[in-house]
Scaffold this motif. Structure first.
Motif, PDB file in Angstrom:
ATOM      1  N   SER A 113       0.810  -1.229   0.000  1.00  0.00           N
ATOM      2  CA  SER A 113       0.000   0.000   0.000  1.00  0.00           C
ATOM      3  C   SER A 113       0.835   1.266   0.000  1.00  0.00           C
ATOM      4  O   SER A 113       0.376   2.325   0.407  1.00  0.00           O
ATOM      5  N   THR A 114       2.077   1.161  -0.440  1.00  0.00           N
ATOM      6  CA  THR A 114       2.942   2.336  -0.436  1.00  0.00           C
ATOM      7  C   THR A 114       3.879   2.249  -1.627  1.00  0.00           C
ATOM      8  O   THR A 114       4.081   1.174  -2.185  1.00  0.00           O
ATOM      9  N   ASP A 115       4.440   3.386  -2.061  1.00  0.00           N
ATOM     10  CA  ASP A 115       5.430   3.288  -3.129  1.00  0.00           C
ATOM     11  C   ASP A 115       6.824   3.152  -2.516  1.00  0.00           C
ATOM     12  O   ASP A 115       7.012   3.289  -1.307  1.00  0.00           O
ATOM     13  N   ILE A 116       7.811   2.881  -3.363  1.00  0.00           N
ATOM     14  CA  ILE A 116       9.165   2.593  -2.875  1.00  0.00           C
ATOM     15  C   ILE A 116       9.741   3.780  -2.098  1.00  0.00           C
ATOM     16  O   ILE A 116      10.354   3.610  -1.043  1.00  0.00           O
ATOM     17  N   ALA A 117       9.539   4.989  -2.617  1.00  0.00           N
ATOM     18  CA  ALA A 117      10.079   6.178  -1.936  1.00  0.00           C
ATOM     19  C   ALA A 117       9.489   6.314  -0.541  1.00  0.00           C
ATOM     20  O   ALA A 117      10.201   6.611   0.432  1.00  0.00           O
ATOM     21  N   GLU A 118       8.174   6.092  -0.426  1.00  0.00           N
ATOM     22  CA  GLU A 118       7.516   6.183   0.876  1.00  0.00           C
ATOM     23  C   GLU A 118       8.012   5.077   1.801  1.00  0.00           C
ATOM     24  O   GLU A 118       8.200   5.285   2.998  1.00  0.00           O
ATOM     25  N   PHE A 119       8.240   3.895   1.228  1.00  0.00           N
ATOM     26  CA  PHE A 119       8.762   2.773   2.005  1.00  0.00           C
ATOM     27  C   PHE A 119      10.134   3.119   2.589  1.00  0.00           C
ATOM     28  O   PHE A 119      10.418   2.876   3.758  1.00  0.00           O
ATOM     29  N   GLN A 120      10.994   3.713   1.753  1.00  0.00           N
ATOM     30  CA  GLN A 120      12.339   4.090   2.207  1.00  0.00           C
ATOM     31  C   GLN A 120      12.277   5.144   3.304  1.00  0.00           C
ATOM     32  O   GLN A 120      13.014   5.075   4.294  1.00  0.00           O
ATOM     33  N   ALA A 121      11.377   6.112   3.154  1.00  0.00           N
ATOM     34  CA  ALA A 121      11.226   7.160   4.168  1.00  0.00           C
ATOM     35  C   ALA A 121      10.694   6.582   5.473  1.00  0.00           C
ATOM     36  O   ALA A 121      11.167   6.923   6.563  1.00  0.00           O
ATOM     37  N   LYS A 122       9.712   5.686   5.353  1.00  0.00           N
ATOM     38  CA  LYS A 122       9.093   5.084   6.541  1.00  0.00           C
ATOM     39  C   LYS A 122      10.112   4.318   7.360  1.00  0.00           C
ATOM     40  O   LYS A 122      10.066   4.297   8.591  1.00  0.00           O
TER      41      LYS A 122
END
Length: 210
Positions: free
Chosen positions: A46-55
């Motif tokens: 439920s997230t894109d890669i950039a958001e995953f990295q930030a999270k």
């Protein structure tokens, strides 16, 4: 599994719930001296890669991590739990980044999936422009009753399983055997001899675990 990882850019372990797919993947990592990255596939859903990295507060992008490491193993655990189009796009993107870095001594990808979901997962990955046809698949089976001698020796209370061929599809799942053995170690011995069918296992599971 290790042989297949040396021959194909990605390997997918197929097996039913409780067959030990995740445990096999962990054991491969424990035997390896390579760098490892472990992804729960559902967390990419439920997230894109950039958001995953930030999270996950990554200082370096996944691209940088994989490009600058000499090699390693990436595990994507639970492909069958991915449901969204974005999730499959994320996984396809991750696999595309890994494919050019693959070599017998470079990056290897190990995935897990339930077999009844495999056709759907392949269709969705094709739609997301991944290519599962280049992967290798390995089907995990239930252990044979004769392979479990060490278990009977350690937990003789489990020997009545021998007599319950009708319940083998449930009772011989490694996760279920582990659960039964743990309960016995805690003094909660199931009455295997008097179990009539699946409903008795379900009732015992509910009372002892839930």
């Amino acid at each position: 599994i290790e042989t297949e990882l040396s021959k194909a850019p990605a390997v997918c372990l197929l097996g039913g719930s409780g067959f030990g797919k995740t445990a096999f993947a962990k054991s491969i990592l424990q035997r390896s001296t390579l760098e490892t990255l472990w992804f729960d596939a559902q967390k990419l859903d439920s997230t894109d890669i950039a958001e995953f990295q930030a999270k996950h507060q990554l200082t370096h992008s996944l691209d940088e991590l994989m490009t600058n490491a000499a090699g390693g193993i990436v595990v994507i655990d639970g492909l069958d739990r991915v449901r969204s189009e974005q999730g499959f796009k994320n996984i396809a993107l991750l696999l595309k980044k890994l494919e050019p870095l693959w070599s017998p001594c470079g990056w290897k990808t190990l995935m897990t999936c339930q077999p009844e979901e495999w056709d759907r997962v392949q269709r969705e990955l094709f739609r997301a422009t991944a290519n599962p046809r280049s992967w290798s698949t390995l089907m995990l089976d239930l252990p044979k009753i004769g392979e479990l001698s060490p278990l009977w020796q350690a937990f003789p209370q489990l020997k009545p399983i021998y007599l319950r061929q009708d319940l083998y599809p449930i009772l011989l799942r490694p996760k279920v055997l582990d659960l039964l053995a743990n309960r016995i170690a805690l003094g909660n011995v199931p009455d295997l001899k008097n179990w009539v069918g699946e409903s008795d296992f379900i009732k015992w599971f509910w009372e002892s675990e839930i």
